[in-house]
Design a protein around this motif. Sequence first.
Motif, PDB file in Angstrom:
ATOM      1  N   ILE A  15      59.558 -42.369 -36.937  1.00  0.00           N
ATOM      2  CA  ILE A  15      58.151 -42.504 -37.342  1.00  0.00           C
ATOM      3  C   ILE A  15      58.061 -43.401 -38.569  1.00  0.00           C
ATOM      4  O   ILE A  15      58.670 -43.108 -39.607  1.00  0.00           O
ATOM      5  CB  ILE A  15      57.539 -41.118 -37.672  1.00  0.00           C
ATOM      6  CG1 ILE A  15      57.443 -40.256 -36.417  1.00  0.00           C
ATOM      7  CG2 ILE A  15      56.177 -41.265 -38.340  1.00  0.00           C
ATOM      8  CD1 ILE A  15      56.356 -40.683 -35.444  1.00  0.00           C
ATOM      9  N   ASN A  16      57.328 -44.486 -38.431  1.00  0.00           N
ATOM     10  CA  ASN A  16      57.133 -45.401 -39.550  1.00  0.00           C
ATOM     11  C   ASN A  16      55.915 -44.923 -40.369  1.00  0.00           C
ATOM     12  O   ASN A  16      54.798 -44.842 -39.842  1.00  0.00           O
ATOM     13  CB  ASN A  16      56.904 -46.829 -39.020  1.00  0.00           C
ATOM     14  CG  ASN A  16      56.790 -47.833 -40.151  1.00  0.00           C
ATOM     15  OD1 ASN A  16      56.107 -47.579 -41.136  1.00  0.00           O
ATOM     16  ND2 ASN A  16      57.421 -48.968 -40.004  1.00  0.00           N
ATOM     17  N   ILE A  17      56.166 -44.601 -41.632  1.00  0.00           N
ATOM     18  CA  ILE A  17      55.108 -44.015 -42.481  1.00  0.00           C
ATOM     19  C   ILE A  17      54.454 -45.055 -43.405  1.00  0.00           C
ATOM     20  O   ILE A  17      53.689 -44.680 -44.301  1.00  0.00           O
ATOM     21  CB  ILE A  17      55.650 -42.823 -43.306  1.00  0.00           C
ATOM     22  CG1 ILE A  17      56.845 -43.262 -44.171  1.00  0.00           C
ATOM     23  CG2 ILE A  17      56.033 -41.660 -42.393  1.00  0.00           C
ATOM     24  CD1 ILE A  17      57.273 -42.202 -45.185  1.00  0.00           C
ATOM     25  N   ASP A  18      54.712 -46.333 -43.179  1.00  0.00           N
ATOM     26  CA  ASP A  18      54.164 -47.373 -44.067  1.00  0.00           C
ATOM     27  C   ASP A  18      52.657 -47.241 -44.271  1.00  0.00           C
ATOM     28  O   ASP A  18      52.136 -47.383 -45.380  1.00  0.00           O
ATOM     29  CB  ASP A  18      54.399 -48.774 -43.478  1.00  0.00           C
ATOM     30  CG  ASP A  18      55.859 -49.166 -43.477  1.00  0.00           C
ATOM     31  OD1 ASP A  18      56.674 -48.449 -44.065  1.00  0.00           O
ATOM     32  OD2 ASP A  18      56.171 -50.212 -42.872  1.00  0.00           O
ATOM     33  N   HIS A  19      51.944 -47.001 -43.148  1.00  0.00           N
ATOM     34  CA  HIS A  19      50.489 -47.083 -43.257  1.00  0.00           C
ATOM     35  C   HIS A  19      49.833 -45.788 -43.740  1.00  0.00           C
ATOM     36  O   HIS A  19      48.632 -45.770 -43.989  1.00  0.00           O
ATOM     37  CB  HIS A  19      49.902 -47.667 -41.973  1.00  0.00           C
ATOM     38  CG  HIS A  19      50.437 -49.052 -41.769  1.00  0.00           C
ATOM     39  ND1 HIS A  19      50.176 -50.074 -42.668  1.00  0.00           N
ATOM     40  CD2 HIS A  19      51.296 -49.571 -40.851  1.00  0.00           C
ATOM     41  CE1 HIS A  19      50.835 -51.171 -42.277  1.00  0.00           C
ATOM     42  NE2 HIS A  19      51.518 -50.888 -41.185  1.00  0.00           N
ATOM     43  N   VAL A  20      50.636 -44.760 -43.943  1.00  0.00           N
ATOM     44  CA  VAL A  20      50.169 -43.609 -44.723  1.00  0.00           C
ATOM     45  C   VAL A  20      50.042 -44.095 -46.175  1.00  0.00           C
ATOM     46  O   VAL A  20      49.045 -43.832 -46.862  1.00  0.00           O
ATOM     47  CB  VAL A  20      51.174 -42.427 -44.618  1.00  0.00           C
ATOM     48  CG1 VAL A  20      50.774 -41.293 -45.544  1.00  0.00           C
ATOM     49  CG2 VAL A  20      51.287 -41.953 -43.170  1.00  0.00           C
ATOM     50  N   ALA A  26      44.980 -47.905 -50.918  1.00  0.00           N
ATOM     51  CA  ALA A  26      43.642 -48.498 -50.834  1.00  0.00           C
ATOM     52  C   ALA A  26      42.743 -47.997 -51.962  1.00  0.00           C
ATOM     53  O   ALA A  26      41.821 -48.683 -52.389  1.00  0.00           O
ATOM     54  CB  ALA A  26      43.015 -48.192 -49.474  1.00  0.00           C
ATOM     55  N   ARG A  27      42.984 -46.744 -52.418  1.00  0.00           N
ATOM     56  CA  ARG A  27      42.170 -46.178 -53.498  1.00  0.00           C
ATOM     57  C   ARG A  27      42.986 -45.850 -54.746  1.00  0.00           C
ATOM     58  O   ARG A  27      42.460 -45.244 -55.674  1.00  0.00           O
ATOM     59  CB  ARG A  27      41.489 -44.893 -53.003  1.00  0.00           C
ATOM     60  CG  ARG A  27      40.303 -45.124 -52.095  1.00  0.00           C
ATOM     61  CD  ARG A  27      39.095 -45.609 -52.916  1.00  0.00           C
ATOM     62  NE  ARG A  27      37.986 -45.930 -52.049  1.00  0.00           N
ATOM     63  CZ  ARG A  27      36.990 -45.086 -51.773  1.00  0.00           C
ATOM     64  NH1 ARG A  27      36.980 -43.873 -52.268  1.00  0.00           N
ATOM     65  NH2 ARG A  27      36.023 -45.462 -50.983  1.00  0.00           N
ATOM     66  N   ARG A  57      55.273 -54.882 -52.136  1.00  0.00           N
ATOM     67  CA  ARG A  57      54.999 -53.434 -52.313  1.00  0.00           C
ATOM     68  C   ARG A  57      53.581 -53.085 -51.854  1.00  0.00           C
ATOM     69  O   ARG A  57      52.888 -52.291 -52.467  1.00  0.00           O
ATOM     70  CB  ARG A  57      55.185 -52.971 -53.764  1.00  0.00           C
ATOM     71  CG  ARG A  57      56.497 -53.383 -54.454  1.00  0.00           C
ATOM     72  CD  ARG A  57      57.749 -52.966 -53.709  1.00  0.00           C
ATOM     73  NE  ARG A  57      58.929 -52.960 -54.555  1.00  0.00           N
ATOM     74  CZ  ARG A  57      59.841 -53.943 -54.640  1.00  0.00           C
ATOM     75  NH1 ARG A  57      59.690 -55.055 -53.917  1.00  0.00           N
ATOM     76  NH2 ARG A  57      60.889 -53.821 -55.434  1.00  0.00           N
ATOM     77  N   ARG A  58      53.118 -53.704 -50.764  1.00  0.00           N
ATOM     78  CA  ARG A  58      51.726 -53.472 -50.340  1.00  0.00           C
ATOM     79  C   ARG A  58      51.516 -52.068 -49.802  1.00  0.00           C
ATOM     80  O   ARG A  58      50.405 -51.578 -49.765  1.00  0.00           O
ATOM     81  CB  ARG A  58      51.294 -54.508 -49.310  1.00  0.00           C
ATOM     82  CG  ARG A  58      52.019 -54.399 -47.990  1.00  0.00           C
ATOM     83  CD  ARG A  58      51.442 -55.333 -46.960  1.00  0.00           C
ATOM     84  NE  ARG A  58      51.841 -56.711 -47.178  1.00  0.00           N
ATOM     85  CZ  ARG A  58      51.847 -57.623 -46.201  1.00  0.00           C
ATOM     86  NH1 ARG A  58      51.447 -57.304 -44.987  1.00  0.00           N
ATOM     87  NH2 ARG A  58      52.227 -58.851 -46.438  1.00  0.00           N
TER      88      ARG A  58
END
Length: 255
Positions: A15-20, A26-27, A57-58
């Motif tokens: 499971i790739n958790i990058d977009h968590v 974002a905030r 480090r996005r």
Amino acid sequence: MSYLNPTPSIIDLGINIDHVATLRNARGTTYPDPLRAALEAEEAGADAITLHLREDRRHIKDADVEIIRPRLLTRMNLEAAVTSEMIDFACKIKPQDVCLVPERREEITTEGGLDVVKYFVQVQAAVKQLQEQGIRVSLFIDPEADQIQAAAEMGAPVIELHTGRYAEAHIEAEQRSELERIKCAVQEGVTRGLKVNAGHGLHYTNTQAIAAIPDITELNIGHAIVAHAVFVGWKNAVSEMKALMVQARQAHLAK
Ligand SMILES: CC(=O)[C@@H](O)[C@H](O)COP(=O)(O)O
Ligand SMILES: NCC(=O)COP(=O)(O)O
């Protein structure tokens, strides 16, 4: 296979958790917490946790990798570019797996595989440095025979085939031909004694055909699972993906 899932899996899900982390960043909050996502993904059937520490480090930050590494019950698959900064960091953290990936700062996502033919010398040096630390190295490459041959020649034991072109093919004939390309590449990898993984752009309706390819050991999937979790919850999104992969593989083997 892990302490949580002691029976060997018919096909593993990383499971790739990058977009968590993308959502958290974002905030500038502390939530959603990538560590919690990793631990709950393991409980829901993940066989590994994948995370990509990008140069900019996005999404994932250095501290995420440091905090998550000792807490995993499965294994960490750290994706990293072939730069001395990333390779030194990986050697310090010592994840079980490092997947070497290409990176362009201006890209929205990883657009293709690492060109291990063109960058043979540099990639081989990185593979050697990581292997000296006991880290298993995977190369994220396009499903092309010359790339697979170079990966095997430089001593990498694992390849991950970039499935982006397959995932983005909207015309059926194009998708079929990309699938054939992946099947040939899997065969090439297995013939050369490599562990063959795949991933990128996979979601709940295009993963089945890839999971059914019998010699693929592991799929790494992230963005689609984070997106689906918005509607069904994180653990459900993970377990649904794992179940459909296992069903696709079992159905193929039963033929
Ligand atoms: C290498 C790879 O395919 C994944 O790590 C993916 O790159 C993660 O997401 P982004 O490309 O959106 O950073
Ligand atoms: N290496 C591919 C990966 O980790 C997941 O990519 P995606 O599912 O977020 O496109």
